[in-house]
Write an enzyme that holds these catalytic residues in place. Structure first.
Site, mmCIF file in Angstrom:
data_model
loop_
_atom_site.group_PDB
_atom_site.id
_atom_site.type_symbol
_atom_site.label_atom_id
_atom_site.label_comp_id
_atom_site.label_asym_id
_atom_site.label_seq_id
_atom_site.Cartn_x
_atom_site.Cartn_y
_atom_site.Cartn_z
ATOM 1 N N ASP A 267 -8.436 22.406 27.915
ATOM 2 C CA ASP A 267 -7.775 22.217 26.702
ATOM 3 C C ASP A 267 -7.866 23.004 25.687
ATOM 4 O O ASP A 267 -8.812 23.350 25.091
ATOM 5 C CB ASP A 267 -8.107 20.523 26.580
ATOM 6 N N GLU A 304 -2.153 22.947 26.754
ATOM 7 C CA GLU A 304 -1.954 23.715 25.513
ATOM 8 C C GLU A 304 -0.733 23.157 24.930
ATOM 9 O O GLU A 304 -0.043 23.653 24.122
ATOM 10 C CB GLU A 304 -2.267 25.472 25.503
ATOM 11 N N ASP A 327 0.385 14.739 23.297
ATOM 12 C CA ASP A 327 -0.532 13.704 23.867
ATOM 13 C C ASP A 327 0.726 12.527 23.946
ATOM 14 O O ASP A 327 1.180 12.043 23.106
ATOM 15 C CB ASP A 327 -1.581 13.093 23.314
HETATM 16 C C1 GLA Z 1 -6.358 16.701 23.874
HETATM 17 C C2 GLA Z 1 -5.656 16.009 25.196
HETATM 18 C C3 GLA Z 1 -5.813 14.913 25.746
HETATM 19 C C4 GLA Z 1 -7.226 14.633 25.851
HETATM 20 C C5 GLA Z 1 -8.145 14.874 24.701
HETATM 21 C C6 GLA Z 1 -9.499 14.885 24.837
HETATM 22 O O1 GLA Z 1 -5.688 15.672 23.009
HETATM 23 O O2 GLA Z 1 -4.320 16.458 25.061
HETATM 24 O O3 GLA Z 1 -5.092 14.793 27.124
HETATM 25 O O4 GLA Z 1 -7.813 15.674 26.846
HETATM 26 O O5 GLA Z 1 -7.671 16.179 24.068
HETATM 27 O O6 GLA Z 1 -10.258 15.243 23.626
#
Ligand code: GLA
Length: 502
Positions: A267, A304, A327
Site C-alpha cells: 500500500d 496505489e 477506498d
Molecule cells: C489504505 C488502503 C486500505 C487499507 C488501509 C489500511 O487506505 O487503501 O485498503 O489497507 O490503507 O491502513
C-alpha cells in the site's frame, strides 16, 4: 512556520490574561505546528501533526497522520473560538487553543464517535522523513505464474480495521471452512494493516502483541487448507502509521517467506511523501524483485489507488492485481461510484493480472441484501478479486448465500479471464456483458435507479445474432425460456438480474 517556545509561552500568558480580562480570543494564536500523540493498544504511538495558518476568516494548513500522508485542510471556518475543518479520509476536526496546547476534537464520517486530544507544539522529529533510497532501474519482471483466476479470500480491513488479531484470524479461517466459503473457492485469509511493531536489531520486522507468532498463525491457516496474506507499504510507515517496508524490502520478503506468507498487499501510503509519481512504478518493481527472490510463491497485490495508470504496467513489476480506485466504504454510493466506472479498464485484466476495484463490503450492514447482490454481481462481472470484508464468524444466511453462490462465482472465475463491459445504459438501467470460455456470455442487467424499472432489449443488444439456446438466471438458479423478441424483466431498484446466455 513553527513559533518558538518563548513566543508560544507569551501567547499562552496572553491567552490567560485575555480570559481574565474577558477579552475576545484571537484565533490567530493557533498558528503553527501541533502534534497529537495518540497511544494505541498495539504498535507505536501515532503522532499526528496539524499545521495551521490562520489570517482572519481564512484558515489553511494540513494534517499529517504520522508521516503517512499530508492531507490538506478543507472547508475550514472560524466558529467563535474554534476552528472547524475537514480532511480527506473522512476526518472532521474542531480545534481551539487550550493554554500552551491545542485542544483537538476529531470525528469520522464513518460514524465513529468524537474523540478528544491535546496537541503539543511540534518538534522537528515529528515530521522528519528519511532520506530517499533511489529506486532500481526500470525493467520488466517475468510473471510469477500466480492468480490465473481472480484471487478469492478474505481481508480484515473493511470490518475489523485495527481490531484484527491472531484470534480473529484463526476464527475466520475456521469460519471460512465451516460456512462453505472455502468449498466455494475462497482461499486467502489476509491480514491488513496494524499487525506491525518495529524492527529488531537484525533489521527484521516484528509483529506487535496482537500477533504473537506469525509463523504459528500461518501454519494454523495452512492446516485448514487455506493460504495466508499480509500487508505492508513501500514507505517508512503504512497508512495507519505502522512500520512499512522502506529500506527493508529484501528483509521483509524473506521474513514473509519464512513465516509462510502467500499474498502481499503493498500500500503506497507514506511512500507518496518520499517519491514522485514518476518513480512509483520502480518502487513497486523493487518489492516485485524481492518477492521473486524470496523463494516462495507470493501473490503481489498493488495498492496505489489507480495512480499513474497502474493497469498499463502492473504485470511488469510482478503485480497480480492492482487497485483501480480509492477506498471503498460500506454504502451504495461508494460501491456504485467505484464499480460502475470500471468498464474502460476491461482490456487490462486477464489471467495472472487483474483490476481490483477494492474489497467486498457484502454483509457489513450498510447496504440492503438487494444492493449486496448487485455489488457481488458487478464484481464478478468485472473479474474482480473476490476478497470478502465482513465478519465470517457471524454472517447471516443472506450474506452467506450471496458470497457462496457458485453460479455467480463461476462468472468471476471463468478461465477466459475477460472483464465485462457496458453495452448499453438507458436512464439508470445498464446492461454489461462478459464473454465466457465455454462460449456464450454472462449478462448483467442493473437498475441503478431509485424506482423499480422494466428492462427490455433485443438479443442483438448483447451481441447475439439469434435467439439463444439457453438463458439461465444465476440468482434464482432457474432456466428461463428464451423469447425470440429478446429479454424483458422487471428489475428492482438498486437490483440486478444476472444471466448466463448460451
Ligand atoms: C489504505 C488502503 C486500505 C487499507 C488501509 C489500511 O487506505 O487503501 O485498503 O489497507 O490503507 O491502513
Amino acid at each position: 512556520m513553527i513559533p518558538n517556545s518563548n513566543l508560544r509561552r507569551a501567547l499562552g500568558r496572553l491567552l490567560l490574561l485575555s480570559s481574565i480580562l474577558a477579552l475576545p480570543l484571537r484565533a490567530e494564536e493557533v498558528n503553527g505546528s501541533w502534534t497529537m500523540d495518540q497511544p494505541r493498544d498495539a504498535g507505536p504511538i501515532l503522532h499526528t501533526v496539524i499545521e495551521l495558518h490562520q489570517h482572519g476568516e481564512n484558515v489553511e494548513g494540513s494534517v499529517m497522520p504520522n508521516i503517512a500522508a499530508e492531507l490538506p485542510i478543507r472547508e475550514a471556518r472560524v466558529d467563535d473560538e474554534d476552528i472547524v475543518f475537514r480532511v480527506d479520509w473522512g476526518w472532521r476536526f474542531r480545534v481551539h487553543l487550550d493554554g500552551l496546547n491545542l485542544h483537538v476534537a476529531v470525528s469520522y464520517d464513518q460514524g465513529k464517535s468524537e474523540q478528544e486530544y491535546t496537541a503539543r507544539p511540534s518538534i522537528p522529529a515529528d515530521t522528519q522523513l528519511p532520506a530517499q533510497v533511489a529506486p532500481p532501474a526500470l525493467r520488466d519482471l517475468p510473471s510469477n505464474g500466480l492468480a490465473l483466476t481472480p484471487p478469492m479470500g478474505w481481508n480484515s480491513w473493511n470490518h475489523f480495521a485495527e481490531g484484527v488479531d491472531d484470534t480473529v484470524v484463526r476464527e475466520t479461517a475456521d469460519a471460512m471452512v465451516s460456512t462453505g466459503m472455502a468449498a466455494a473457492g475462497y482461499a486467502y485469509i489476509n491480514i491488513d494493516d496494524t499487525w506491525e511493531l518495529d524492527r529488531g536489531p537484525d533489521g527484521r520486522i516484528r509483529s506487535n502483541r496482537k500477533f504473537p507468532d506469525m509463523k504459528a498463525l500461518a501454519a494454523y491457516v495452512h492446516a485448514k487448507g487455506l493460504k495466508i496474506g499480509i500487508y505492508s507499504s513501500p514507505g517508512p510507515v503504512t497508512c495507519g502509521g505502522y512500520a512499512g517496508s522502506y529500506g527493508h524490502e529484501e528483509d521483509d520478503a524473506k521474513t514473509y517467506a519464512e513465516w509462510g506468507i502467500d499474498y502481499l498487499k503493498y500500500d503506497w501510503c507514506s511512500a507518496g511523501r518520499l517519491y514522485t509519481n514518476d518513480q512509483l512504478r520502480r518502487v513497486y518493481q523493487r518489492m516485485g524483485e524481492a518477492l521473486a527472490r524470496s523463494g516462495r510463491p507470493i501473490v503481489f497485490s498493488l495498492c496505489e489507488y489507480g495512480m499513474v495508470d497502474v493497469w498499463t504496467w502492473g504485470p511488469k513489476v510482478g503485480g497480480n492485481l492492482w487497485r483501480t480506485s480509492g477506498d471503498i466504504s460500506d454504502s451504495w454510493k461508494s460501491m456504485e461510484n467505484i464499480g460502475f466506472k470500471q468498464g474502460a479498464l476491461a482490456p487490462y485484466a486477464g489471467p495472472g493480472h487483474w483490476n481490483d476495484p477494492d474489497m467486498l463490503e457484502v454483509g457489513n450492514g450498510g447496504m440492503t441484501p438487494t444492493e449486496y447482490r448487485t455489488h457481488f454481481s458487478l464484481w464478478c462481472m468485472l473479474a474482480a478479486p473476490l476478497i470478502a470484508g465482513n465478519d465470517l464468524r457471524t454472517m447471516s444466511d443472506d450474506t452467506r448465500e450471496i458470497l457462496t453462490n457458485r453460479e455467480v462465482i463461476a462468472v468471476d472465475q471463468d478461465p477466459l479471464g475477460r472483464e465485462a463491459t457496458r453495452v448499453y445504459a438507458r436512464e439508470l438501467v445498464e446492461v454489461w456483458v462478459k464473454p465466457l470460455k465455454a462460449g456464450g456470455c454472462a449478462v448483467a442487467v442493473f437498475n441503478r435507479g431509485r424506482m423499480d424499472a422494466v428492462a427490455a432489449f433485443p438479443w442483438s443488444e448483447v451481441g447475439r445474432r439469434e435467439t439463444p439456446a439457453s438463458v439461465r438466471d444465476l440468482w434464482r438458479h432457474a432456466d428461463l425460456t428464451p423469447s425470440a423478441t429478446g429479454f424483458s424483466a422487471r428489475v428492482p431498484s438498486h437490483g440486478v438480474i444476472l444471466l448466463a446466455v448460451r
